[in-house]
Design an enzyme around this catalytic site. Structure first.
Site, PDB file in Angstrom:
ATOM      1  N   ASP A 154      12.995 163.371  12.076  1.00 16.79           N
ATOM      2  CA  ASP A 154      13.772 164.391  11.372  1.00 16.79           C
ATOM      3  C   ASP A 154      13.094 164.766  10.055  1.00 16.79           C
ATOM      4  O   ASP A 154      13.555 165.656   9.340  1.00 16.79           O
ATOM      5  CB  ASP A 154      15.219 163.955  11.153  1.00 16.79           C
ATOM      6  CG  ASP A 154      15.363 162.678  10.346  1.00 16.79           C
ATOM      7  OD1 ASP A 154      14.339 162.098   9.941  1.00 16.79           O
ATOM      8  OD2 ASP A 154      16.517 162.247  10.121  1.00 16.79           O
ATOM      9  N   SER A 155      11.949 164.132   9.793  1.00 16.30           N
ATOM     10  CA  SER A 155      11.078 164.559   8.695  1.00 16.30           C
ATOM     11  C   SER A 155      10.641 166.003   8.872  1.00 16.30           C
ATOM     12  O   SER A 155      10.150 166.638   7.928  1.00 16.30           O
ATOM     13  CB  SER A 155       9.852 163.651   8.601  1.00 16.30           C
ATOM     14  OG  SER A 155       9.241 163.481   9.867  1.00 16.30           O
ATOM     15  N   ASP A 184      14.041 161.171  16.750  1.00 13.61           N
ATOM     16  CA  ASP A 184      15.025 160.824  15.740  1.00 13.61           C
ATOM     17  C   ASP A 184      16.390 161.416  16.087  1.00 13.61           C
ATOM     18  O   ASP A 184      16.482 162.560  16.551  1.00 13.61           O
ATOM     19  CB  ASP A 184      14.598 161.377  14.376  1.00 13.61           C
ATOM     20  CG  ASP A 184      14.049 160.310  13.458  1.00 13.61           C
ATOM     21  OD1 ASP A 184      14.346 159.117  13.679  1.00 13.61           O
ATOM     22  OD2 ASP A 184      13.330 160.665  12.520  1.00 13.61           O
ATOM     23  N   LYS A 234      15.613 157.086  17.966  1.00 16.91           N
ATOM     24  CA  LYS A 234      15.590 156.296  16.738  1.00 16.91           C
ATOM     25  C   LYS A 234      16.778 156.686  15.866  1.00 16.91           C
ATOM     26  O   LYS A 234      17.089 157.868  15.740  1.00 16.91           O
ATOM     27  CB  LYS A 234      14.289 156.521  15.965  1.00 16.91           C
ATOM     28  CG  LYS A 234      14.212 155.685  14.666  1.00 16.91           C
ATOM     29  CD  LYS A 234      12.842 155.761  14.020  1.00 16.91           C
ATOM     30  CE  LYS A 234      12.618 157.014  13.224  1.00 16.91           C
ATOM     31  NZ  LYS A 234      13.513 157.117  12.036  1.00 16.91           N
ATOM     32  N   GLU A 289      10.569 150.836   6.410  1.00 19.89           N
ATOM     33  CA  GLU A 289      10.064 151.812   5.441  1.00 19.89           C
ATOM     34  C   GLU A 289      10.251 151.327   4.013  1.00 19.89           C
ATOM     35  O   GLU A 289      11.349 150.935   3.614  1.00 19.89           O
ATOM     36  CB  GLU A 289      10.754 153.168   5.626  1.00 19.89           C
ATOM     37  CG  GLU A 289      10.216 154.233   4.682  1.00 19.89           C
ATOM     38  CD  GLU A 289      10.619 155.650   5.048  1.00 19.89           C
ATOM     39  OE1 GLU A 289      10.263 156.581   4.298  1.00 19.89           O
ATOM     40  OE2 GLU A 289      11.295 155.836   6.088  1.00 19.89           O
TER      41      GLU A 289
END
Length: 282
Positions: free
Chosen positions: A45-46, A84, A114, A183
């Site tokens: 979703d970046s 995502d 994810k 992360e």
């Protein structure tokens, strides 16, 4: 090249082989990533930031994830594709999470989904995996919680926070996740999670002790503008090369140097007299 599956990825972890992961959001890029031998591709979703220009990932919708995910799914022949689940596509209820995970798998030819969070999303992870859908968890600095964290900050630095992150990892493993993205987690803590769980650990800003690494492809190619996170290494300066090519094209178009005869199709079968008559008629 052999198709990457959960079985092959688990075998790599068991054998101490490192696993590569890159983001991709479109067919052309995903095809190149796949051909390069990258083990896993993340449609993150970046894309809200890299492809749409938002300041964070929160505005991304399920419909947008499906559009981008379909393109990547069609491109990847060997890479294991993970999609995502965007913000508020799984938090409302277990039923919502299962339905949306199913959509991503069915409509995008994905191999796994994810979702971000630790203990709080374990009921969703358990229900999704019970349906036969592999789940990659995401703990530590979870971008969808940027407002709660007060920004993009390292997680697990203090003793209390380190315990919380480790407990989250153990919880998502118990719920059925097969992989976890760590992360912005201190390297020693990430290495401990890799040691204490059977999860495939994928680090981003979490050190070399993880089973694998992930980067946003625009970051490693020098295509991202503005702030570049500490964990990014630029492997090429494609962004500058693209601008050079764009400037050259612009200059040739404006100077009348492009196109030349080499880039022009064969002459018309119409005679000059006929074209002249058209000119006069219209």
């Amino acid at each position: 090249m052999k198709k990457n599956t959960i079985a092959t990825l688990n075998a790599m972890k068991a054998n101490g082989e490192k696993i590569s992961q890159l983001t991709a959001y479109d067919y052309s890029t995903a095809r190149l990533v796949d051909a390069a031998g990258i083990n896993t591709v993340l449609v993150g979703d970046s894309l809200g930031m890299t492809m749409q220009g938002y300041e964070d990932t929160l505005p991304v919708t399920m419909e947008e994830m499906i559009v981008y995910g379909r393109s990547v799914g069609r491109a990847c022949k060997d890479a294991f594709v993970i999609l995502d689940m965007p913000f508020m596509s799984y938090q409302v209820s277990v039923e919502q999470a299962v339905e949306n995970a199913g959509r991503l798998m069915k409509e995008c030819q994905a191999n796994a989904v994810k979702l971000e969070g630790g203990k709080s999303v374990c009921p969703q992870i358990a229900a999704i995996t019970a349906c036969g859908i592999p789940v990659c968890a995401h703990i530590g600095m979870t971008p969808q919680s940027v407002n709660s964290f007060g920004g993009f900050k390292v997680q697990g630095k203090g003793e209390k926070e380190a315990r919380r992150v480790l407990e989250d990892a153990l919880a998502v493993e118990a719920a059925g996740a097969f992989m976890v993205v760590l992360e912005c987690v201190p390297p020693k803590l990430a290495a401990l999670i890799t040691k204490k769980t059977h999860l495939i650990t994928i680090g981003i800003g979490a050190g070399a002790g993880c089973d694998g690494q992930v980067l946003v492809y625009q970051d490693l190619l020098g295509m991202s503008g503005g702030f570049v996170p500490k964990f990014v290494k630029r492997f090429a300066d494609i962004g500058e090369e693209m601008q050079t090519a764009f400037r050259a094209y612009d200059a040739e178009v404006k100077a009348g140097q492009f196109p030349t005869a080499e880039q022009t199709y064969a002459k018309s079968d119409c005679s000059d007299d006929f074209l002249a008559s058209l000119d006069a008629e219209f």
